[in-house]
Design a protein around this motif. Sequence first.
Motif, PDB file in Angstrom:
ATOM      1  N   ARG B 152       0.784  -1.241   0.000  1.00  0.00           N
ATOM      2  CA  ARG B 152       0.000   0.000   0.000  1.00  0.00           C
ATOM      3  C   ARG B 152       0.812   1.285   0.000  1.00  0.00           C
ATOM      4  O   ARG B 152       0.311   2.339  -0.378  1.00  0.00           O
ATOM      5  CB  ARG B 152      -0.976   0.008   1.192  1.00  0.00           C
ATOM      6  N   PHE B 153       2.075   1.221   0.488  1.00  0.00           N
ATOM      7  CA  PHE B 153       2.888   2.442   0.560  1.00  0.00           C
ATOM      8  C   PHE B 153       4.283   2.219  -0.034  1.00  0.00           C
ATOM      9  O   PHE B 153       5.291   2.491   0.626  1.00  0.00           O
ATOM     10  CB  PHE B 153       3.011   2.911   2.013  1.00  0.00           C
ATOM     11  N   PRO B 154       4.351   1.711  -1.275  1.00  0.00           N
ATOM     12  CA  PRO B 154       5.673   1.372  -1.830  1.00  0.00           C
ATOM     13  C   PRO B 154       6.655   2.538  -1.848  1.00  0.00           C
ATOM     14  O   PRO B 154       7.864   2.326  -1.780  1.00  0.00           O
ATOM     15  CB  PRO B 154       5.355   0.875  -3.249  1.00  0.00           C
ATOM     16  N   SER B 155       6.155   3.785  -1.870  1.00  0.00           N
ATOM     17  CA  SER B 155       7.086   4.924  -1.907  1.00  0.00           C
ATOM     18  C   SER B 155       7.868   5.035  -0.599  1.00  0.00           C
ATOM     19  O   SER B 155       8.882   5.722  -0.539  1.00  0.00           O
ATOM     20  CB  SER B 155       6.328   6.226  -2.178  1.00  0.00           C
TER      21      SER B 155
END
Lengths: 137, 453
Positions: B152-155
């Motif tokens: 959900r938050f690959p960055s």
Amino acid sequence: MEFNYNLEGGNFSRAGAASSEVKKLLKQLNVSPALIKRIVIALYEAEVNVVAHAYEGVMNVVFDNQTIRVKITDKGPGIPDIGLAMQEGYSTASPKVREMGFGAGMGLPNMKKNCDSLSIESQVGVGTTVTMITHLQ
Amino acid sequence: MKKDAFYHALKVVSTACTGCTHCMHVCPTSAIRIKHGKAVIDEAACTDCGMCLKSCPQHAIIVAQDDFAEILRFPFRVILLPTVFIGQFGEDITEEQIFAELHNLGFDYVIEVDKATGLLLEGTKRYMAEHPEQRPFISNFCPAIVRLIQVRFPSLIPHIIRLKQAMDITAAYVRKKYIDLGIPEKDIGVFYVTQCAAKIAAIKCPVGEERSSVDGVINMDFIYNKLRLSLNQHKGEPVREIPEQYHLPPQALRWTQSGGEAANYEGRCLAIDEIHNVIDILEKIENDELGDIDFLELRACDHSCAGGALTTNNRFLTLERLKKRGEYYIAHHLSSVNKMPRYADFLSRQMQLNGEILPRPIEKLDEDLTVALQKMEKIARIMKVLPQVDCGACGAPTCQILAHDIVQGKAKLSQCIFMQKILTQEGALTPEESLAMSAEIWGDEKFENIEQI
């Protein structure tokens, strides 16, 4: 593809909600994480500006195959000197707003840094329109 | 040991599942759908957080564990405990009794993994000094959180600290220690007692690491029951003395509790527990709303590991027991007999993880921007006709997710019962077809008991 989000002046508890919604869309479009980060930082700054300075506003987001175009239009005091407002550290935020951690005078410069093109139109006593365009690929 | 590409420890027992949708509604990554009356978990989206297991009224979601008999194949058996294990017991059962009974159950060496937290703390401080560009640092303590960030938050992946956790350091330590004492490596079996599904997944399919130093896992509720039984059988007998018995200092005891990591570092450190709270903070971090954070301790379970899905004791009572254990340590001026620092150089050298943490985004509609944009437009059109009550009767948790599934070819608009009624009234769908559609989602048996009223 077009989306509109209403922004409420003075409602700091909701500041960032519209930017988060746009972030979800960018993730769905498989935009690279680094680019999403840039876009969202710029949007968040713009959203907080409306909340901190204006009475109300709309964030209009248009996607096409190449770009995201965001137009934030507010009804508010307007910016008398856009050149001055673009300088890092310059802020007209009230002490109350600064106490909440906003208003450091980095908003507009930060927006300029994090989008491909930024244009600002403003009329004192009427409101401000900020347009940001960023290429998605 | 077999290593699946994306191993998941959480399994649905289809004979027990009634398709009640509780799990589907709590899943933080919307990984669950109902098909043929049973919950189905999408392996690509699942983070092994265990929310589904905790919410299931039928106990139909279980954590797959290794065959206990397999352990006996190893001539020298080591059991690794998380500190919350001691917290599962009331004060009437001493640490000495617990250690002794584990020996009675066939283990040759008992050790709590939090003995390694001293080394890990030093290692983490060094790591932070060497990698200032990674700030804000995100702890990789909780494997469910690492997986959540991947999907959900690959960055935020570049912010995750890349060090082995206490379990793996302890396993490496025990292995080295007994190899040095002359036991052949193949004879040493190292087993971890787990409080959650995520730790199992991390052992079977480690992220950013070739293989785990742990040979297998034992579910905490399973070993708790075995131990209670054994304690009953040996009631009144003198407690066997165990040579490796030790005391843990409060810092080590607190490590797995909320705030246990964050308290140790300089700067602005936040400790967040419960996965929805974590998601909330990660959204803010991703938006750059919180400027000057230095360290984030993020745990999937409410009250961290004390609230793990496989724990048996009430989490508050667990914490009370651990607190008293720490107070006893201070009041009796105990010192920890920790021989691990002798191996500090060896363990520190291999603490760094070198493998990549890959992004596994689940939200993207298509690789291609043009196609993704078309699908997004289609979702917007579908959302205009869906009722937006999020009833779940279509087998998806929300209308939005049903629309998402439809554009991905995984669901049909007619799965929506509101749509079915409209289509039936318009004559586009016969009542029989409508029933058949519902039966496909909910299973035939849900529609067979009508005569019994």
